[in-house]
Design an enzyme around this catalytic site. Structure first.
Site, PDB file in Angstrom:
ATOM      1  CG  ASN A  33      57.147  53.051  68.876  1.00  0.00           C
ATOM      2  OD1 ASN A  33      58.215  53.580  68.591  1.00  0.00           O
ATOM      3  ND2 ASN A  33      56.112  53.734  69.360  1.00  0.00           N
ATOM      4  CB  ILE A  67      49.676  64.527  69.638  1.00  0.00           C
ATOM      5  CG1 ILE A  67      49.625  63.715  70.932  1.00  0.00           C
ATOM      6  CG2 ILE A  67      50.287  65.897  69.887  1.00  0.00           C
ATOM      7  CD1 ILE A  67      50.965  63.203  71.423  1.00  0.00           C
ATOM      8  CE  LYS A  92      48.646  56.848  59.015  1.00  0.00           C
ATOM      9  NZ  LYS A  92      49.849  56.062  59.344  1.00  0.00           N
TER      10      LYS A  92
END
Ligand code: CTP
Length: 397
Positions: free
Chosen positions: A208, A305, A337
């Site tokens: 990315n 993670i 989130k």
């Protein structure tokens, strides 16, 4: 930053000793007073004249030197320093330190002191990896000795791996950190940064646009406040900051492993742009147009993670900070989130291409915590990092 600080610099006998005149110069430029000590072996690599000329004082060389003993005994010498730096710290010198041997001036000084010690190891990769050296490293760490490096790279002996002494500026940063009286002194903070690379085959990968600039700036800002930083980074465009422990990884799964190995920590800042998916069965040989045709890639989900660290049942860092890169409904999406993953704060930003944030030098962040959403004005990534580091320091006291 080092004005008035007294540094006793013990120079060991390794080829990396050639970097020590530069190290002395850099330390003195910052105001430190450097008292050099040369081992016998060090004199084979760098002369007392060179060291004396750059340090502005003659180096100490001999345990049984009656003149200097009369002026300043070795006990006094080791105690009058604010910090003892050993560079290069050879395998032999580290073994002596770990064993508590005192059979020359350098080892005697190191045993006769309770002053903090920072070592910059340098040796052949096999010597570094040898179980005896690894035992000594564990002993020295247990004794509270600070380490800077070694770095991974090509060595004078022609081999490649961990064992290169850190560059003078890296050692200077570690010295500044060791002497810093910042609010994060004694705190271990984990920072993830950069993109991850997920292999398709040995030559192709999915990645990315993260440059690692924001995570790098955060790690540097935390270290500047005295934190002991473990910096777990994917393949970033920018080099890692000096004065932090760098763990370089490629994939999300390697990043998770490195994060778990680095815990416990007082705080964790997850700035990495971790790939959500990896190629389910990456090929171990190069895919060929002629043989394999058009590949149909199947994906598997990577571990999250941030979520794993946030949801640890025991040993969870006291403060976990996540990032949310969004392109629309930024606050709403980022808040959801943060809740879903279980982190304490979330740094939300709008990464729509028009903002130029992804890969750029500026960031426009909204810090979301229990206290609500706080919008920061658009500023340089270094300033965002400094402000976040200050907020973390305030939260950890
Ligand atoms: N993160 C992580 N591990 C992952 C994915 C993300 O640790 N496998 C962390 C990032 O470091 C960041 C935060 O989670 O701190 C948010 O990442 P982001 O990619 O924006 O969130 P996603 O979980 O991918 O959510 P979505 O794709 O729905 O936006």
């Amino acid at each position: 930053m080092l004005a008035g600080k007294r540094i006793l610099l013990i120079i060991g006998g390794g080829i990396a000793a050639y970097k020590t005149p530069d190290l002395i110069r850099r330390l003195r430029e910052r105001g430190a007073e450097v008292t050099p000590v040369l081992t016998r072996a060090a004199e084979e690599f760098v002369t007392p004249l060179t060291i004396g000329a750059v340090a502005g004082v003659a180096p100490h060389r001999d345990l049984f030197d009656l003149t200097t003993e009369a002026e300043m005994g070795h006990i006094q010498l080791s105690r009058s320093a604010d910090l003892i730096v050993v560079a290069p710290a050879t395998a032999d010198l580290m073994a002596k330190m770990a064993q508590g041997l005192a059979n020359d001036l350098a080892s005697t000084l190191l045993l006769a002191t309770d002053t903090p010690v920072l070592i910059a190891p340098a040796m052949n990769v096999r010597m570094w990896n040898h179980p005896a050296t690894q035992r000594n490293i564990a002993t020295l760490k247990g004794d509270g000795v600070g380490f800077v490096g070694p770095e991974v790279g090509n060595m004078a002996c022609g081999e490649h791996g961990p064992g290169r002494m850190s560059e003078p500026l890296g050692i200077v940063a570690a010295v500044e950190q060791a002497l810093a009286n910042g609010p994060l002194k004694g705190k271990h903070i984990l920072v993830t940064s950069g993109p991850t690379h997920e292999p398709i085959d040995p030559v192709r990968y999915i990645a990315n646009r993260s440059s690692g600039a924001q995570g790098t700036a955060i790690a540097a800002a935390l270290a500047a406040l005295g934190a002991d930083v473990t910096f777990v980074t994917g393949p970033a465009d920018v080099p890692p900051p000096a004065g932090v422990r760098v763990v370089a990884v490629q994939t999300a799964r390697e990043m998770l492993e490195a994060v778990q190995a680095a815990l416990p920590a007082d705080a964790a800042v997850m700035a990495a742009a971790v790939a959500d998916w990896r190629v389910a069965s990456a090929s171990d040989r190069k895919l060929k147009k002629t043989r394999d045709g058009m590949p149909a890639l199947e994906f598997a989900e990577n571990p999250d993670i941030l979520a794993q660290v946030s949801q640890m049942a025991t040993g969870r860092p006291g403060l976990v900070v996540g990032f949310a890169a969004e392109t629309n409904d930024v606050v709403e999406n980022a808040t959801a989130k943060g809740k879903r993953k279980g982190c304490d704060w979330i740094m939300a930003n709008d990464v729509s291409p028009v903002t130029g944030i992804m890969g750029g030098s500026e960031n426009a962040v909204i810090l979301i915590s229990d206290a609500g959403a706080e919008e920061w004005e658009r500023m340089g990534k270094v300033d965002v990092a400094k402000r976040l580091a200050d907020r973390i320091a305030a939260a950890l006291v």
